[in-house]
Design an enzyme around this catalytic site. Structure first.
Site: not given
Length: 522
Positions: A177-178, A412-413
């Site tokens: 859960g949280g 771009g890499a």
């Protein structure tokens, strides 16, 4: 002092000792036996493994909850299911809290949360690392919304201390859960196979909502989070080996963001040649090799700690030492997907760069990258946004940054892998480097497409044009001639040149613009 008064003190001291011993012992021996039968240690046993012997100082061991609903008024054990305090790791102060699963299943209530808040506040005030040993069943249902508010206080403190002190979460049991969000907010997450799980909704809820059948480990076990989700940075088979590596990690980190990591003396010479790299790395850029072998040859005594070793394995992120000083290493891994960058690799490296920058750890980037992974799934999955995370992290980093290009560095890499154009302080390259917009084959096909198609022997012309492109734009000195690489070096001098460069940058100071904070891609 009268005899009666002395007797009174003796009885009070005896009472105190008995209460504290009972608090440490836990609810009963059977609960401890059940914990051991699950393959798990108790909270105090874990703390003893984590901290230097005899260094632990516990706080609020006598704390009890004040809840009265659903019979809780009749069950008020000391410590309220969490052990908090501080001690030392290799002589340096470290704060810790550990859930005690024997008490209410380690579930968090109001008093339990307030103890954790206290130790988190002390860690922030003292400027020392915080380690959480998690083994709890979530919020204490009988205490209602006050338990949820307790989690909110933990999350707020996790966020406030982010980038200020190292925060390490060690998962040694269930976390559902949280409660799972606190570890997700910290810097590093450790997990133990079979005994630790993390998930927002458990298998029963998943089955009720989706009809899917799955076990707890299949849904949120250590291997799932280490290789699929990327939540766990480290995974182990048992608690002792896990906690030993937590100690090792702490030895590589500063106490807070105003300090530098501890320096250790090393017998490994700073000018040691690394000629073995000529055997490890093939000159043929199409052949794969293990980048971990390169890192092992470069760093002090061949020792490094790989972060997220099982997730996004096409990039390697590791902490190591060079001449005794801690460095963060980001490297493409040609042994997986040829070392391309994809969504997960970009996220992994971006997070690591950001962590190193927060804690004054210099960055060494080893480049051998053919580009970003092409494909519809990558584009639709947001490779632009995720790749920008890595770009942003490097551009935003103010620590010393040294780039070393081994072979390929395309498109771009190349830019994203800490090129000079985005702020690397020093860029070095081997004579096998190939820095270009794309590989020679692809470039020749684009530039000379018409000429190749019109030729009587297209394949012969293609080979000629590829050779021509390599000779003109991809020779190893092209970038150096234009000032985009500071020097082309022999592979045998890799360790020496990295150490020299980092020593020169040790007093680096970078001015940052006045702003509340940046707005990085999320």
């Amino acid at each position: 002092m009268s005899e009666a008064l002395a007797v009174g003190f003796d009885s009070r001291l005896e009472e105190l000792r008995e209460i504290k011993e009972a608090a440490r012992r836990g609810p009963d021996d059977a609960a401890t036996a059940r914990q051991h039968d699950r393959g798990k240690l108790t909270a105090h046993e874990r703390i003893e493994l984590l901290l230097d012997p005899g260094s632990f100082t516990e706080i609020e061991s006598l704390r009890r909850h004040r809840a009265t609903a659903f019979g809780l008024e009749h069950r008020k054990p000391y410590s309220d299911g969490v052990v908090c305090g501080w001690g030392t790791v290799y002589g340096r102060t470290v704060f810790v809290y550990a859930h005690d699963f024997r008490i209410f299943g380690g579930a968090l209530g109001e008093a339990h949360a307030q103890k954790i808040h206290k130790v988190m506040d002390l860690a922030a005030a003292a400027g020392a690392p915080l380690v959480s040993l998690n083994d709890g069943a979530g919020a204490r249902i009988q205490e209602g919304v006050t338990a949820l508010a307790g989690y909110g206080g933990i999350f707020q403190r996790n966020t406030r201390s982010s980038g200020v002190i190292p925060q390490i979460s060690v998962m040694l049991g269930p976390c559902a859960g949280g409660a799972a969000y606190s570890p997700a907010l910290t810097d590093f997450v450790f997990m133990v196979r079979e005994t630790s799980q993390m998930f927002i909704t458990g298998p029963d809820v998943v089955h009720a909502v989706t009809g899917e059948e799955i076990t707890q480990n299949g849904l949120g076990g250590a291997d799932v989070h280490a290789s699929t989700s990327g939540v766990a940075a480290f995974v182990y088979d048992d608690e002792p080996s896990c906690l030993e590596d937590v100690r090792y990690l702490i030895s590589l980190l500063p106490s807070n963001n105003n300090e530098v990591p501890p320096v250790e003396q090393t017998a490994d010479p700073a000018d040691r040649r690394t000629d073995k790299l000529l055997e490890v790395v093939p000159t043929d850029s199409a052949r794969a090799y293990d980048m971990c072998a390169v890192i092992e040859e470069i760093v002090d005594d061949g020792e490094f700690l790989q972060v997220h070793a099982g997730w996004a394995t096409n990039v390697v992120c590791a902490l190591a030492r060079l001449d005794g000083h801690v460095v963060g290493i980001v490297a493409n891994q040609p042994a997986t997907l040829a070392g391309v960058l994809d969504i997960e690799a970009s996220e992994k490296a971006a997070r690591f760069v950001q962590t190193c920058d927060a804690f004054n750890i210099p960055l060494v980037t080893l480049v051998d990258v053919p580009g970003f992974l092409p494909g519809v799934d990558q584009e639709h999955g947001g490779i632009i946004r995720h790749g920008a995370k890595l770009l942003y992290s490097y551009c935003n980093a103010t620590v010393p940054r040294v780039q070393m290009i081994l072979r390929k560095a395309y498109g771009g890499a190349y830019i994203v892998m800490d090129s000079r154009s985005i702020g690397a302080d020093v860029s070095l390259a081997w004579p096998t480097n190939e820095i270009a917009v794309m590989g020679a084959e692809g470039a020749a096909n684009v530039i000379f497409r018409r000429e190749i198609n019109a030729a009587d022997d297209p394949e012969a012309v293609r080979r000629q044009k590829i050779k021509e492109y390599k000779t003109e734009l991809m020779h190893p000195y092209y970038a150096a001639e234009r000032g985009l690489v500071d020097d082309v070096i022999e592979p045998g001098r890799t360790r020496e040149m990295l150490i020299r460069s980092l020593a020169m940058l040790r007093a680096k100071h970078a001015d940052v613009p006045a702003r509340k904070h940046g707005n990085p891609p999320m």
